[in-house]
Write a protein that holds these residues in place. Structure first.
Motif, PDB file in Angstrom:
ATOM      1  N   VAL A  16       0.859  -1.184   0.000  1.00 44.40           N
ATOM      2  CA  VAL A  16       0.000   0.000   0.000  1.00 44.40           C
ATOM      3  C   VAL A  16       0.897   1.236   0.000  1.00 44.40           C
ATOM      4  O   VAL A  16       1.739   1.388   0.885  1.00 44.40           O
ATOM      5  CB  VAL A  16      -0.917   0.014   1.248  1.00 44.40           C
ATOM      6  CG1 VAL A  16      -1.784   1.265   1.252  1.00 44.40           C
ATOM      7  CG2 VAL A  16      -1.767  -1.242   1.283  1.00 44.40           C
ATOM      8  N   PRO A  17       0.746   2.120  -0.974  1.00 40.19           N
ATOM      9  CA  PRO A  17       1.589   3.326  -1.003  1.00 40.19           C
ATOM     10  C   PRO A  17       1.264   4.249   0.167  1.00 40.19           C
ATOM     11  O   PRO A  17       0.095   4.396   0.534  1.00 40.19           O
ATOM     12  CB  PRO A  17       1.230   3.972  -2.347  1.00 40.19           C
ATOM     13  CG  PRO A  17      -0.133   3.465  -2.665  1.00 40.19           C
ATOM     14  CD  PRO A  17      -0.207   2.087  -2.103  1.00 40.19           C
ATOM     15  N   VAL A  18       2.294   4.840   0.722  1.00 38.55           N
ATOM     16  CA  VAL A  18       2.083   5.768   1.838  1.00 38.55           C
ATOM     17  C   VAL A  18       1.296   6.986   1.370  1.00 38.55           C
ATOM     18  O   VAL A  18       0.435   7.503   2.090  1.00 38.55           O
ATOM     19  CB  VAL A  18       3.438   6.200   2.445  1.00 38.55           C
ATOM     20  CG1 VAL A  18       3.233   7.283   3.505  1.00 38.55           C
ATOM     21  CG2 VAL A  18       4.144   4.998   3.065  1.00 38.55           C
ATOM     22  N   LEU A  19       1.588   7.424   0.159  1.00 40.42           N
ATOM     23  CA  LEU A  19       0.877   8.579  -0.402  1.00 40.42           C
ATOM     24  C   LEU A  19      -0.433   8.087  -1.013  1.00 40.42           C
ATOM     25  O   LEU A  19      -0.487   7.636  -2.152  1.00 40.42           O
ATOM     26  CB  LEU A  19       1.738   9.280  -1.454  1.00 40.42           C
ATOM     27  CG  LEU A  19       1.183  10.604  -2.000  1.00 40.42           C
ATOM     28  CD1 LEU A  19       0.963  11.610  -0.877  1.00 40.42           C
ATOM     29  CD2 LEU A  19       2.111  11.174  -3.060  1.00 40.42           C
ATOM     30  N   ASN A  20      -1.493   8.141  -0.212  1.00 35.16           N
ATOM     31  CA  ASN A  20      -2.809   7.721  -0.690  1.00 35.16           C
ATOM     32  C   ASN A  20      -3.864   8.678  -0.133  1.00 35.16           C
ATOM     33  O   ASN A  20      -3.553   9.581   0.654  1.00 35.16           O
ATOM     34  CB  ASN A  20      -3.102   6.268  -0.308  1.00 35.16           C
ATOM     35  CG  ASN A  20      -3.081   6.040   1.193  1.00 35.16           C
ATOM     36  OD1 ASN A  20      -3.789   6.712   1.943  1.00 35.16           O
ATOM     37  ND2 ASN A  20      -2.275   5.091   1.642  1.00 35.16           N
ATOM     38  N   ALA A  21      -5.107   8.479  -0.544  1.00 40.10           N
ATOM     39  CA  ALA A  21      -6.179   9.417  -0.190  1.00 40.10           C
ATOM     40  C   ALA A  21      -6.404   9.495   1.316  1.00 40.10           C
ATOM     41  O   ALA A  21      -6.603  10.585   1.866  1.00 40.10           O
ATOM     42  CB  ALA A  21      -7.474   9.004  -0.891  1.00 40.10           C
ATOM     43  N   ALA A  22      -6.368   8.345   1.986  1.00 38.83           N
ATOM     44  CA  ALA A  22      -6.614   8.326   3.435  1.00 38.83           C
ATOM     45  C   ALA A  22      -5.537   9.108   4.178  1.00 38.83           C
ATOM     46  O   ALA A  22      -5.834   9.943   5.046  1.00 38.83           O
ATOM     47  CB  ALA A  22      -6.677   6.888   3.938  1.00 38.83           C
ATOM     48  N   ASN A  23      -4.279   8.843   3.839  1.00 39.14           N
ATOM     49  CA  ASN A  23      -3.183   9.549   4.504  1.00 39.14           C
ATOM     50  C   ASN A  23      -3.150  11.028   4.141  1.00 39.14           C
ATOM     51  O   ASN A  23      -2.732  11.867   4.950  1.00 39.14           O
ATOM     52  CB  ASN A  23      -1.840   8.896   4.157  1.00 39.14           C
ATOM     53  CG  ASN A  23      -1.670   7.547   4.832  1.00 39.14           C
ATOM     54  OD1 ASN A  23      -2.390   7.224   5.783  1.00 39.14           O
ATOM     55  ND2 ASN A  23      -0.734   6.752   4.358  1.00 39.14           N
ATOM     56  N   ALA A  24      -3.590  11.352   2.926  1.00 38.59           N
ATOM     57  CA  ALA A  24      -3.644  12.760   2.522  1.00 38.59           C
ATOM     58  C   ALA A  24      -4.643  13.525   3.393  1.00 38.59           C
ATOM     59  O   ALA A  24      -4.380  14.665   3.806  1.00 38.59           O
ATOM     60  CB  ALA A  24      -4.034  12.874   1.055  1.00 38.59           C
ATOM     61  N   LEU A  25      -5.771  12.897   3.715  1.00 37.58           N
ATOM     62  CA  LEU A  25      -6.762  13.540   4.582  1.00 37.58           C
ATOM     63  C   LEU A  25      -6.230  13.691   6.001  1.00 37.58           C
ATOM     64  O   LEU A  25      -6.485  14.695   6.665  1.00 37.58           O
ATOM     65  CB  LEU A  25      -8.063  12.737   4.581  1.00 37.58           C
ATOM     66  CG  LEU A  25      -8.897  12.841   3.303  1.00 37.58           C
ATOM     67  CD1 LEU A  25     -10.067  11.860   3.349  1.00 37.58           C
ATOM     68  CD2 LEU A  25      -9.403  14.258   3.105  1.00 37.58           C
ATOM     69  N   ILE A  71     -12.125   5.491   4.244  1.00 39.16           N
ATOM     70  CA  ILE A  71     -11.425   5.260   2.974  1.00 39.16           C
ATOM     71  C   ILE A  71     -10.349   4.191   3.134  1.00 39.16           C
ATOM     72  O   ILE A  71     -10.216   3.287   2.297  1.00 39.16           O
ATOM     73  CB  ILE A  71     -10.808   6.576   2.443  1.00 39.16           C
ATOM     74  CG1 ILE A  71     -11.908   7.520   1.970  1.00 39.16           C
ATOM     75  CG2 ILE A  71      -9.829   6.295   1.302  1.00 39.16           C
ATOM     76  CD1 ILE A  71     -11.396   8.883   1.540  1.00 39.16           C
ATOM     77  N   ALA A  72      -9.590   4.288   4.228  1.00 38.47           N
ATOM     78  CA  ALA A  72      -8.499   3.332   4.450  1.00 38.47           C
ATOM     79  C   ALA A  72      -9.037   1.903   4.555  1.00 38.47           C
ATOM     80  O   ALA A  72      -8.467   0.968   3.966  1.00 38.47           O
ATOM     81  CB  ALA A  72      -7.731   3.710   5.717  1.00 38.47           C
ATOM     82  N   ARG A  73     -10.141   1.721   5.275  1.00 34.57           N
ATOM     83  CA  ARG A  73     -10.706   0.376   5.434  1.00 34.57           C
ATOM     84  C   ARG A  73     -11.412  -0.091   4.158  1.00 34.57           C
ATOM     85  O   ARG A  73     -11.286  -1.244   3.755  1.00 34.57           O
ATOM     86  CB  ARG A  73     -11.678   0.349   6.615  1.00 34.57           C
ATOM     87  CG  ARG A  73     -11.006   0.493   7.969  1.00 34.57           C
ATOM     88  CD  ARG A  73     -12.002   0.325   9.100  1.00 34.57           C
ATOM     89  NE  ARG A  73     -13.040   1.364   9.069  1.00 34.57           N
ATOM     90  CZ  ARG A  73     -12.944   2.543   9.666  1.00 34.57           C
ATOM     91  NH1 ARG A  73     -11.845   2.851  10.332  1.00 34.57           N
ATOM     92  NH2 ARG A  73     -13.935   3.418   9.608  1.00 34.57           N
ATOM     93  N   ARG A  74     -12.149   0.821   3.538  1.00 32.68           N
ATOM     94  CA  ARG A  74     -12.961   0.445   2.364  1.00 32.68           C
ATOM     95  C   ARG A  74     -12.089   0.065   1.177  1.00 32.68           C
ATOM     96  O   ARG A  74     -12.408  -0.877   0.430  1.00 32.68           O
ATOM     97  CB  ARG A  74     -13.875   1.626   1.983  1.00 32.68           C
ATOM     98  CG  ARG A  74     -14.701   1.428   0.729  1.00 32.68           C
ATOM     99  CD  ARG A  74     -15.759   0.355   0.919  1.00 32.68           C
ATOM    100  NE  ARG A  74     -16.586   0.198  -0.270  1.00 32.68           N
ATOM    101  CZ  ARG A  74     -16.243  -0.475  -1.346  1.00 32.68           C
ATOM    102  NH1 ARG A  74     -15.054  -1.063  -1.403  1.00 32.68           N
ATOM    103  NH2 ARG A  74     -17.070  -0.577  -2.375  1.00 32.68           N
ATOM    104  N   PHE A  75     -10.967   0.759   0.974  1.00 31.69           N
ATOM    105  CA  PHE A  75     -10.144   0.530  -0.207  1.00 31.69           C
ATOM    106  C   PHE A  75      -8.800  -0.131   0.126  1.00 31.69           C
ATOM    107  O   PHE A  75      -7.899  -0.158  -0.709  1.00 31.69           O
ATOM    108  CB  PHE A  75      -9.917   1.847  -0.953  1.00 31.69           C
ATOM    109  CG  PHE A  75     -11.190   2.464  -1.463  1.00 31.69           C
ATOM    110  CD1 PHE A  75     -11.802   1.987  -2.600  1.00 31.69           C
ATOM    111  CD2 PHE A  75     -11.797   3.510  -0.781  1.00 31.69           C
ATOM    112  CE1 PHE A  75     -12.987   2.541  -3.073  1.00 31.69           C
ATOM    113  CE2 PHE A  75     -12.979   4.077  -1.234  1.00 31.69           C
ATOM    114  CZ  PHE A  75     -13.588   3.583  -2.392  1.00 31.69           C
ATOM    115  N   GLY A  76      -8.681  -0.649   1.325  1.00 32.18           N
ATOM    116  CA  GLY A  76      -7.453  -1.358   1.701  1.00 32.18           C
ATOM    117  C   GLY A  76      -6.221  -0.480   1.697  1.00 32.18           C
ATOM    118  O   GLY A  76      -5.157  -0.882   1.217  1.00 32.18           O
ATOM    119  N   LEU A  77      -6.366   0.735   2.220  1.00 33.86           N
ATOM    120  CA  LEU A  77      -5.257   1.695   2.206  1.00 33.86           C
ATOM    121  C   LEU A  77      -4.663   1.913   3.599  1.00 33.86           C
ATOM    122  O   LEU A  77      -4.112   2.972   3.886  1.00 33.86           O
ATOM    123  CB  LEU A  77      -5.738   3.034   1.631  1.00 33.86           C
ATOM    124  CG  LEU A  77      -6.218   2.995   0.176  1.00 33.86           C
ATOM    125  CD1 LEU A  77      -6.755   4.353  -0.252  1.00 33.86           C
ATOM    126  CD2 LEU A  77      -5.090   2.551  -0.763  1.00 33.86           C
TER     127      LEU A  77
END
Length: 197
Positions: A16-25, A71-77
């Motif tokens: 899982v990339p660190v730079l993702n939507a969940a971490n951005a929020l 987002i993190a749980r729903r999309f495996g992030l």
């Protein structure tokens, strides 16, 4: 004869990339904290216009707390960074709000002390047992977060006198649930340590 284990491909575990939507929020929530604090200070808790701006920033930042986890749980992030940064961002936002409310005599200091002691203590406890397992947010923990956000928002918004008196009741409920869920997390941590041993 070739063994079955030689021909069976190993499962590929996607990183899982660190730079993702969940971490951005989560990062956005951290960035918003100083802006929120600055507008509270500018308002002096007396200028309604700046108070509203501060309240809206707090609302947006609080919303990211719910959305990033979903987002993190729903999309495996889910990432290690997110597990560490998310609680830090939460505590930075609520901690700043509580401290500022107490500084401007809107909230008794003992309320801020109780909530922050619980929040920082449980966060430290989560990091302490993270190698043995994750202490997941319970339903009570989510209720606690919701009550804290509602109570803080109620104090921040320039309420008319008729509604301002409701704030302490919401905050009292938030403090009660905060303390009770703290004991629940302590019990979870104790169970994790017992099962690990």
């Amino acid at each position: 004869m070739t063994g079955a284990t030689e021909s069976t491909p190993l499962p590929v575990v996607a990183r899982v990339p660190v730079l993702n939507a969940a971490n951005a929020l989560t990062g956005l929530r951290l960035v918003l904290v100083p802006f929120f604090a600055a507008f509270v200070v500018v308002s002096g808790m007396t200028h309604a216009g700046w108070q509203i701006v501060a309240s809206l920033i707090f609302a947006v930042a609080s919303l990211t707390d719910f959305v990033d986890g979903w987002i993190a749980r729903r999309f495996g992030l889910v990432t290690a960074f997110g597990k560490v940064a998310d609680p830090i961002a939460d505590k930075a936002l609520t901690g700043a709000a509580l401290l500022l409310l107490s500084v401007y005599d809107r909230l008794p200091w003992w309320v801020t002390a109780v909530i922050l002691a619980r929040e920082l203590g449980i966060t430290a406890l989560r990091f302490w047992v993270i190698r043995r397992g994750v202490i997941a947010a319970s339903r009570g923990g989510k209720v606690k977060t919701g009550l804290q956000i509602l109570a803080i928002a109620w104090y921040l918004w320039p309420m008319p006198a008729a509604l301002a008196g409701i704030g302490p009741w919401i905050m009292a409920a938030a403090v009660a649930v905060t303390v009770l869920t703290g004991f629940d997390y302590l019990a979870q941590a104790a169970r994790l340590r017992r099962t690990a041993n």
